[in-house]
Design a protein around this motif. Structure first.
Motif, short mmCIF file in Angstrom:
data_model
loop_
_atom_site.label_atom_id
_atom_site.label_comp_id
_atom_site.label_asym_id
_atom_site.label_seq_id
_atom_site.Cartn_x
_atom_site.Cartn_y
_atom_site.Cartn_z
N MET A 39 72.31 42.02 -3.58
CA MET A 39 71.63 42.51 -4.79
C MET A 39 70.37 43.28 -4.45
O MET A 39 70.08 44.32 -5.05
CB MET A 39 71.34 41.35 -5.74
CG MET A 39 72.64 40.82 -6.37
SD MET A 39 72.33 39.80 -7.82
CE MET A 39 71.62 40.99 -8.95
N VAL A 42 71.78 46.75 -2.97
CA VAL A 42 72.53 47.73 -3.79
C VAL A 42 72.25 47.59 -5.29
O VAL A 42 72.72 48.42 -6.07
CB VAL A 42 74.06 47.64 -3.53
CG1 VAL A 42 74.35 47.74 -2.05
CG2 VAL A 42 74.68 46.39 -4.14
N GLY A 43 71.49 46.58 -5.69
CA GLY A 43 71.18 46.43 -7.10
C GLY A 43 72.27 45.71 -7.86
O GLY A 43 73.30 45.31 -7.31
N SER A 44 72.05 45.56 -9.16
CA SER A 44 72.91 44.68 -9.95
C SER A 44 74.22 45.32 -10.40
O SER A 44 75.06 44.64 -10.99
CB SER A 44 72.13 44.17 -11.17
OG SER A 44 71.92 45.23 -12.07
#
Lengths: 212, 212
Positions: A39, A42-44
């Protein structure tokens, strides 16, 4: 005693590898986790991909949230997560504000947490915890043992649903036989196996055999 | 006594707003932080954007890392971060393994940390801490006071570079006059001001005036 769930932790550093790993083991596992490493890297949005791929499985966003519970929980829920983690060092206000936005909060037990704190979480409706051996502690030579079993049992006796994680394999899972573990979380033991689906099936079969 | 730095924490939930805010206040602040909310939501690529925009300013990746220190630090460093945060509940092994990969580690002080733990961090070469009022505690009515000043001063006396954060404004910064604070971190006080650049300049001018 219910048969513990098997949760796969996806701790890759890119979406492609994480998604490929999830797809390869999806039939064998009960719960899918977007790991903290993943997370932060690369983010949510990866949570949204997992939600679409596994509409019927719980999805965990392992944010280890320490603050801003409302915002982080809302962001995770928007992407389709059912469960979000908070670090044990967070204020109870962080946990309860997050709990208003998402189905379940799990408290990640790192460092010197106390049973008094744990009781305060329970008193505030936070009923799930994740008992760890940290990866870095394992690399430093720490292993699972009787002291861990006692702590896990005490947390269960208090009323928590307890997930267990950290370098788990067929042997370490066997240590927990007779303990009402809610979920075993495995990462590399599955995702870095030569055949991840077979490794996941082997772990799940072992859990079924031990808890039958 | 040096003039404390001013650090802006970007805790937006999308890259565009975070980058726009950073650009608007970049001339006024000393250190740029990709906040935890932002990193969990959009991933570490935003750190790379901040690095390109501010080649000469320190960039903080506020990961609040609790585990897997090596991987998370390497990922942040790859994107151009100079500084990364670890949560105080992390094992020392997590902090020291992260410290091998990136220039500086800052320990985020949430919950029931102890001075004994803090001394252990120092003994292991971890020399920066972030003293907080958590956002959720502030929302619950907690304010800055004498007890905070005493803890910050004690950490400075132990040898830490101490950053201070949590609902800071012109009045709360004034409380710290005469204290050798390393960095004041402000988020919404800057980014949600009607004129963010003016708000940042006002904070920095106040710091300069008080620490002159």
């Amino acid at each position: 005693m219910a048969i513990p769930n098997l949760q796969v932790a996806l701790d890759h550093s890119n979406t492609a590898e994480a998604v490929a790993a999830a797809v390869s083991v999806g039939n064998e596992i009960d719960i899918v986790e977007a790991g903290t490493v993943l997370m932060l890297e690369v983010g949510s949005e990866v949570v949204q991909i997992l939600r679409k791929l596994f509409p019927d499985k719980p999805i965990v966003a392992d944010t280890k949230c320490a603050d801003a519970g409302t915002t982080i929980a809302r962001n995770c829920k928007n992407q389709g997560a059912d469960i979000m983690t908070c670090i044990c060092a967070a204020e109870v206000a962080t946990m309860t504000s997050a709990a208003k936005e998402i189905d379940h909060i799990q408290v990640e037990l790192y460092g010197d947490w106390t049973y008094e704190q744990a009781q305060e979480w329970l008193d505030n409706g936070i009923e799930q915890v994740v008992y760890h051996q940290s990866r870095d502690a394992l690399l430093a030579g720490v292993t699972w043992g009787e002291k861990d079993l006692e702590k896990v049992q005490k947390l269960i006796d208090m009323g928590f649903k307890v997930s267990v994680t950290g370098g788990l394999n067929l042997e370490t899972i066997e240590l927990f036989k007779g303990v009402d573990v809610y979920t075993f979380i495995a990462g590399r033991a599955i995702t870095e196996a030569e055949n991840p689906a077979a490794a996941a099936k082997e772990l799940k079969d072992k859990i079924k055999e031990l808890w039958a």
